[in-house]
Design a protein around this motif. Structure first.
Motif, mmCIF file in Angstrom:
data_model
loop_
_atom_site.group_PDB
_atom_site.id
_atom_site.type_symbol
_atom_site.label_atom_id
_atom_site.label_comp_id
_atom_site.label_asym_id
_atom_site.label_seq_id
_atom_site.Cartn_x
_atom_site.Cartn_y
_atom_site.Cartn_z
ATOM 1 N N PHE A 27 0.860 -1.183 0.000
ATOM 2 C CA PHE A 27 0.000 0.000 0.000
ATOM 3 C C PHE A 27 0.898 1.235 0.000
ATOM 4 O O PHE A 27 1.624 1.481 0.967
ATOM 5 C CB PHE A 27 -0.916 -0.023 1.219
ATOM 6 N N ILE A 28 0.848 1.986 -1.096
ATOM 7 C CA ILE A 28 1.717 3.152 -1.267
ATOM 8 C C ILE A 28 0.967 4.398 -0.786
ATOM 9 O O ILE A 28 -0.114 4.709 -1.276
ATOM 10 C CB ILE A 28 2.143 3.308 -2.736
ATOM 11 N N ASN A 29 1.565 5.112 0.168
ATOM 12 C CA ASN A 29 0.924 6.283 0.765
ATOM 13 C C ASN A 29 1.988 7.367 1.003
ATOM 14 O O ASN A 29 2.134 7.899 2.092
ATOM 15 C CB ASN A 29 0.241 5.874 2.086
ATOM 16 N N THR A 30 2.729 7.660 -0.056
ATOM 17 C CA THR A 30 3.913 8.515 0.061
ATOM 18 C C THR A 30 3.617 10.006 -0.101
ATOM 19 O O THR A 30 4.520 10.834 0.000
ATOM 20 C CB THR A 30 4.977 8.100 -0.967
ATOM 21 N N GLY A 31 2.361 10.368 -0.361
ATOM 22 C CA GLY A 31 1.986 11.774 -0.367
ATOM 23 C C GLY A 31 2.501 12.573 -1.547
ATOM 24 O O GLY A 31 2.735 12.046 -2.641
ATOM 25 N N SER A 32 2.704 13.866 -1.312
ATOM 26 C CA SER A 32 3.156 14.778 -2.365
ATOM 27 C C SER A 32 4.159 15.758 -1.776
ATOM 28 O O SER A 32 4.334 15.838 -0.553
ATOM 29 C CB SER A 32 1.970 15.541 -2.968
ATOM 30 N N SER A 33 4.812 16.513 -2.645
ATOM 31 C CA SER A 33 5.809 17.490 -2.205
ATOM 32 C C SER A 33 5.733 18.724 -3.100
ATOM 33 O O SER A 33 5.206 18.668 -4.218
ATOM 34 C CB SER A 33 7.213 16.882 -2.246
ATOM 35 N N PRO A 34 6.258 19.872 -2.615
ATOM 36 C CA PRO A 34 6.173 21.114 -3.398
ATOM 37 C C PRO A 34 6.898 21.017 -4.735
ATOM 38 O O PRO A 34 7.961 20.399 -4.845
ATOM 39 C CB PRO A 34 6.844 22.142 -2.477
ATOM 40 N N ILE A 35 6.304 21.650 -5.736
ATOM 41 C CA ILE A 35 6.924 21.749 -7.062
ATOM 42 C C ILE A 35 7.852 22.957 -7.090
ATOM 43 O O ILE A 35 7.491 24.038 -6.635
ATOM 44 C CB ILE A 35 5.849 21.895 -8.159
ATOM 45 N N THR A 36 9.057 22.754 -7.603
ATOM 46 C CA THR A 36 9.991 23.868 -7.802
ATOM 47 C C THR A 36 9.971 24.252 -9.276
ATOM 48 O O THR A 36 10.416 23.482 -10.119
ATOM 49 C CB THR A 36 11.421 23.485 -7.386
ATOM 50 N N PRO A 37 9.444 25.416 -9.625
ATOM 51 C CA PRO A 37 9.328 25.795 -11.027
ATOM 52 C C PRO A 37 10.680 26.201 -11.619
ATOM 53 O O PRO A 37 11.588 26.638 -10.889
ATOM 54 C CB PRO A 37 8.372 26.990 -10.993
ATOM 55 N N PRO A 38 10.835 26.086 -12.925
ATOM 56 C CA PRO A 38 12.085 26.519 -13.571
ATOM 57 C C PRO A 38 12.089 28.039 -13.763
ATOM 58 O O PRO A 38 11.453 28.560 -14.674
ATOM 59 C CB PRO A 38 12.052 25.784 -14.914
ATOM 60 N N ILE A 39 12.780 28.741 -12.887
ATOM 61 C CA ILE A 39 12.857 30.200 -12.957
ATOM 62 C C ILE A 39 14.323 30.607 -13.023
ATOM 63 O O ILE A 39 15.144 30.113 -12.245
ATOM 64 C CB ILE A 39 12.185 30.869 -11.734
ATOM 65 N N ASP A 40 14.645 31.492 -13.912
ATOM 66 C CA ASP A 40 16.017 31.958 -14.077
ATOM 67 C C ASP A 40 16.542 32.546 -12.760
ATOM 68 O O ASP A 40 15.904 33.419 -12.170
ATOM 69 C CB ASP A 40 16.073 33.015 -15.185
ATOM 70 N N GLY A 41 17.679 32.059 -12.303
ATOM 71 C CA GLY A 41 18.318 32.570 -11.101
ATOM 72 C C GLY A 41 17.881 31.902 -9.821
ATOM 73 O O GLY A 41 18.443 32.191 -8.749
ATOM 74 N N LEU A 42 16.897 31.003 -9.899
ATOM 75 C CA LEU A 42 16.351 30.407 -8.685
ATOM 76 C C LEU A 42 17.397 29.598 -7.916
ATOM 77 O O LEU A 42 17.485 29.681 -6.682
ATOM 78 C CB LEU A 42 15.154 29.521 -9.028
#
Length: 456
Positions: free
Chosen positions: A132-147
């Motif tokens: 049973f997989i219950n690993t959830g989710s995590s924040p997305i890091t967008p591709p932004i110049d200089g990030l």
């Protein structure tokens, strides 16, 4: 190689509840959690509980005589004490059960019937009759110049660890998570700027609700910029400067001592070794499941955020109910039977919704009658000094049932559950109109909201 009746990967709400239930039935259960800081799952450690603790504490700042900086520091400490207590409690509630074993490490599928577990001290293999997989989710890091080179950049997890109140906070993303943090930090005393790419503020909400929310947030010293594209991020003067364009305008800048990326979340499937199994993943990275939450592999299920459903803790719990019914029940309860899922956005006051709003009803071609009530008309709202907001509901003119309800007012996160129960029971709107509520409460506003005759 040790064998279990069930192996659950991830300590989230659905997984830990399932593990407890199976262990209490006498089965041998293993639960694998990659971090000792995440016992109990996202909700307890970095999601619902800590953020709502900050919501509550930030709303009390106006009553405090200490500096906003010290008040914020104290709030972070209180939040950390709460999550630490709940994390320890959740670990022992499961690990102390006979038949249940918690492993702290990463799990990787080797095939459909076994996994490799890597802890800080050893690596071993486990097998099971069911996974049973219950690993959830995590924040997305967008591709932004200089990030990548920028300092003072946070996501919804790391910002909560910041023990110094930022004088200026910039938030990229005007969705529900971004707005919750905007409201929290504005209440603590930060100057907040929200930069959102959507052409409309809260585009999924009705315009009257969205405009009321916008008015309330702007009164808290929150600047909301819509229809904007972030071009770059760079360090400057002890903070970061965000360069963006709005529509066809020239480039603009927003400075923050801290920058929050609130640009969505993605299912946590990376590193699970699903490529070694028969489990399919869709183009959004979510595990493909049927209405009973079974994956495309035999004896493997997926619960919670990782299966691409609504990202709410109570949905993970309801996923547990579905799996439980498949394993030990009649097998009748599936996702198809899950209707009228409510949600609350913990801005100040809280925005809550269930069922259809006007926009959705119009898109579906559903006939309706709309009723509204300003929050200022509610005695309880005046007592708690939260008179901002608007209550709104849609009624089916034929069946007299409630089609949907949006409540932007104090304590709406409690009130919306009452409406949802009435909707699920298919009661006419007159049931809430004529129900006896205690006084003075916010719930009694439902008497007034539904005090209409739709035959008029």
């Amino acid at each position: 190689m040790e064998h279990f009746d069930a192996i659950i990967i991830g300590f989230g709400k659905g997984g830990k509840t399932l593990a407890s239930m199976l262990a209490k039935q006498g089965l041998r259960v293993a639960l694998i959690e990659k971090s000792a800081e995440m016992y109990g799952g996202t909700c307890i450690n970095i999601g619902c509980i800590p953020t709502k603790s900050l919501v509550h504490l930030s709303s009390e700042r106006r009553l405090s005589s200490i500096s906003k900086e010290q008040f914020y520091k104290n709030a972070i400490e209180q939040k950390d004490e709460l999550t630490s207590f709940l994390r320890d409690k959740n670990f022992h509630m499961l690990d102390d059960l006979a038949g249940a074993t918690v492993y702290t490490g990463t799990a990787t599928f080797l095939d459909d019937s076994k996994i490799q577990v890597k802890t800080s001290s050893e690596t071993f293999e486990l097998s099971a009759d069911g996974f049973f997989i219950n690993t959830g989710s995590s924040p997305i890091t967008p591709p932004i110049d200089g990030l990548e080179k920028a300092d003072f950049v946070y996501n919804s997890t790391s910002l909560q660890q910041l023990d110094q109140l930022p004088k200026k906070l910039v938030i990229i993303g005007g969705g529900y998570i971004g707005l919750e943090f905007a409201s929290i930090y504005a209440n603590f005393g930060s100057e907040v700027t929200v930069i959102d790419s959507s052409a409309e503020f809260l585009r999924n909400e009705d315009r009257d609700i969205a405009e009321e929310v916008k008015k309330v947030l702007e009164a808290k010293n929150i600047t909301i910029v819509i229809d904007s594209q972030v071009k770059s991020i760079a360090n400057r003067d002890g903070g970061v400067v965000v360069s963006y364009r709005t529509g066809n305008s020239d480039h603009k800048e927003a400075f923050g001592n801290a920058l929050l990326l609130a640009t969505g979340r993605k299912p946590n499937t990376e590193g699970l070794g699903l490529e070694n199994t028969s489990v399919e993943v869709n183009d959004r990275g979510a595990i493909v499941v049927d209405d009973a939450l079974k994956t495309t592999a035999n004896h493997i299920w997926a619960l919670g955020d990782v299966n691409g459903g609504p990202q709410f803790t109570y949905i993970s719990l309801d996923d547990f109910r579905i799996v439980k019914d498949q394993l030990v029940g009649a097998g009748n309860y599936t996702r198809k039977k899950r209707n009228n899922v409510p949600y609350s956005v913990f801005i100040d006051p809280v925005l809550s919704q269930v069922g259809l709003n006007e926009k959705m009803a119009q898109e579906k071609g559903v006939a309706y009658k709309v009723v509204t009530l300003p929050a200022a008309a509610i005695p309880r709202a005046r007592i708690v000094q939260q008179t901002d907001g608007l209550l709104k509901a849609l009624i089916d003119p034929n069946t007299k049932e409630i089609l949907g309800c949006t409540l932007f007012c104090a304590e709406s996160s409690e009130m919306i559950n009452v409406v949802r129960v009435a909707m699920e029971a298919k009661l006419p709107y007159t049931f809430l109109r004529d129900t006896i509520f205690t006084h003075p409460t916010m719930s009694e506003a439902l008497n007034d909201l539904f005090s209409v005759s739709i035959d008029e």
